[in-house]
Design a protein around this motif. Structure first.
Motif, mmCIF file in Angstrom:
data_model
loop_
_atom_site.group_PDB
_atom_site.id
_atom_site.type_symbol
_atom_site.label_atom_id
_atom_site.label_comp_id
_atom_site.label_asym_id
_atom_site.label_seq_id
_atom_site.Cartn_x
_atom_site.Cartn_y
_atom_site.Cartn_z
ATOM 1 N N LYS A 175 0.844 -1.205 0.000
ATOM 2 C CA LYS A 175 0.000 0.000 0.000
ATOM 3 C C LYS A 175 0.874 1.248 0.000
ATOM 4 C CE LYS A 175 -4.029 -1.919 2.322
ATOM 5 N NZ LYS A 175 -4.544 -2.173 3.664
ATOM 6 N N SER A 204 1.430 4.003 -3.138
ATOM 7 C CA SER A 204 0.685 5.249 -2.891
ATOM 8 C C SER A 204 1.230 6.363 -3.773
ATOM 9 C CB SER A 204 0.769 5.639 -1.412
ATOM 10 O OG SER A 204 2.121 5.862 -1.069
ATOM 11 N N LEU A 209 -3.958 -2.246 -6.417
ATOM 12 C CA LEU A 209 -3.100 -1.127 -5.981
ATOM 13 C C LEU A 209 -2.291 -0.570 -7.154
ATOM 14 C CD1 LEU A 209 -1.663 -2.517 -2.608
ATOM 15 C CD2 LEU A 209 -3.358 -0.693 -2.867
#
Ligand SMILES: *Cc1c(COP(=O)(O)O)cnc(C)c1O
Length: 397
Positions: A141, A145, A172
């Motif tokens: 994650k 990002s 993701l």
């Protein structure tokens, strides 16, 4: 899209028949570097793209095309480009897609040459890279990002057989604006379908299970028609990463028996892994099909079987591992895998010798680890050989 609703075993033989007017049973082998034109006008029209026709085997060859088409249909991909080796597939897929200033994220546990491309080659061209531990969901994650051009993962990984959550990483990756590329070599095409789990690009070393009989090197990249034709193809055509027609022909023969071989190998591996776990001299066994694998339930969800590879650790570190390998009379010492013959290697001193010791420790590649590629022999004979090897490891202290 396949033109029939045939089952896999049938499609491995009959998809993309591409017969010549001679009506041959086996695929024709077009062992030719170039092609001749009927006229200067036709040559010119071929180069402008107005006429679609073979020009030169670096750009396309009928035997290679048949292999690409059959593999794409098997994988459920829109398009495929075959390459000279598996590393040709990995390097072309990544390098065709990224440019200076881009960011690439990869799983930490990678095949040695894939690790070199990500950690040594890409930074040289001003590409920002980050490695993430396969099962560290917070790590994924965090890494994703930031805008990311491409993510490269391997599942199960080499050599410790970590299983990564492909769907989770795909979601993701897409949020970060990138493409997820999955090196699917360890699972093989019938063992796992990354595109169905959200991946964008699937990579193969066809040297492994697809040939599976120790004869030729080859690779393949599968993805959408638009990405293959607009991004990958200009790169492979001009950099010369072409599969030989002869190797494509051999790989077509490999596809004919792929299901038979990989299912038998996975059955053998499951039996061998259970037997290994009971042997004295063996400390731990890693096999995605066993209930004690750290990601056993994910493996069950993503894979159709446990695959043909096992990692196990013997007693007495490197001395134990060497004694074990040297005691085998049936299992050959080789860094290849996915072969009809069972092969074993000591990753710390072969495939992963260039990975720094602390990084190896982090990946769980201790000095006692042996990677075993289970072949088509009778599992009873393999287990007898492993019993002798494990006993030698125990005595080596
Ligand atoms: C063997 C292998 C490669 C490289 O393939 P070659 O055909 O040897 O170039 C890449 N990834 C994995 C997981 C492999 O096992």
């Amino acid at each position: 899209m396949p033109s029939h609703d045939w089952k896999t075993a049938t499609r491995l033989l009959h998809d993309a028949p591409n017969r010549t007017p001679y009506g041959e049973t086996s695929e024709a082998l077009f062992l030719t570097s170039g092609f001749v034109y009927d006229s200067a006008e036709q040559a010119a029209a071929t180069f402008t793209g107005d006429v679609e026709r073979f020009q030169y085997s670096r750009f396309g060859n009928p035997t290679v095309d048949t292999f690409q088409e059959r593999l794409a249909l098997l994988e459920g991909a829109e398009a495929c480009i075959a390459t000279s080796t598996g590393m040709g597939a990995v390097s072309s897929a990544i390098l065709s897609h990224v440019k200076t200033g881009d960011r690439v994220v990869a799983s930490r546990a990678l095949f040695g040459s894939c690790y070199w491309i990500v950690t040594s080659l890409l930074p040289r061209y001003g590409i920002d890279i980050e490695l993430v531990d396969g099962s560290d969901h917070d790590g994924w994650k965090k890494a994703l990002s930031k805008p990311t051009a491409a993510v490269l993962i391997e599942s199960p990984s080499n050599p410790m057989l970590d299983v990564l959550d492909i769907q989770f990483i795909a979601d993701l990756t897409h949020e970060a604006g990138g493409l997820l590329m999955v090196d699917n070599v360890f699972a093989s095409p019938l063992g796992q379908s990354p595109l169905k789990l959200g991946a964008d690009v699937v990579l193969y070393s066809c040297t492994k299970h697809i040939d599976g009989q120790g004869r030729v090197l080859g690779g393949a990249v599968l993805g959408t028609k638009s990405w293959i034709s607009e991004t990958l193809q200009p790169f492979t055509r001009n950099t010369g990463n072409a599969l030989s027609p002869f190797n494509a022909w051999v790989l077509l023969k490999g596809l004919e028996t792929l299901q038979l071989r990989t299912e038998a190998m996975a059955r053998n591996a499951a039996q061998v892994a259970d037997a290994l776990a009971e042997l004295s001299g063996v400390k731990t066994v890693r096999y995605p099909g066993r209930a004690d694998h750290p990601q056993a339930s994910l493996a069950k969800k993503q894979m159709s079987n446990g695959g043909s590879l096992i990692a196990f650790e013997v007693e007495n570190g490197q001395a134990g591992a060497f004694a074990c390998l040297n005691a085998f009379s049936l299992i050959a010492i080789s860094n290849n895998l996915g072969d009809a013959r069972s092969l074993a290697t000591h990753p710390a001193t072969t495939t992963h010798m260039r990975v720094a010791a602390e990084e190896r420790a982090r990946l769980g590649i201790t000095d006692g680890v042996i990677r075993l590629s289970v072949g088509l022999e009778d599992p009873t004979d393999l287990i007898n050989d492993l019993r002798i090897g494990a006993a030698a490891a125990q005595k080596s202290s």
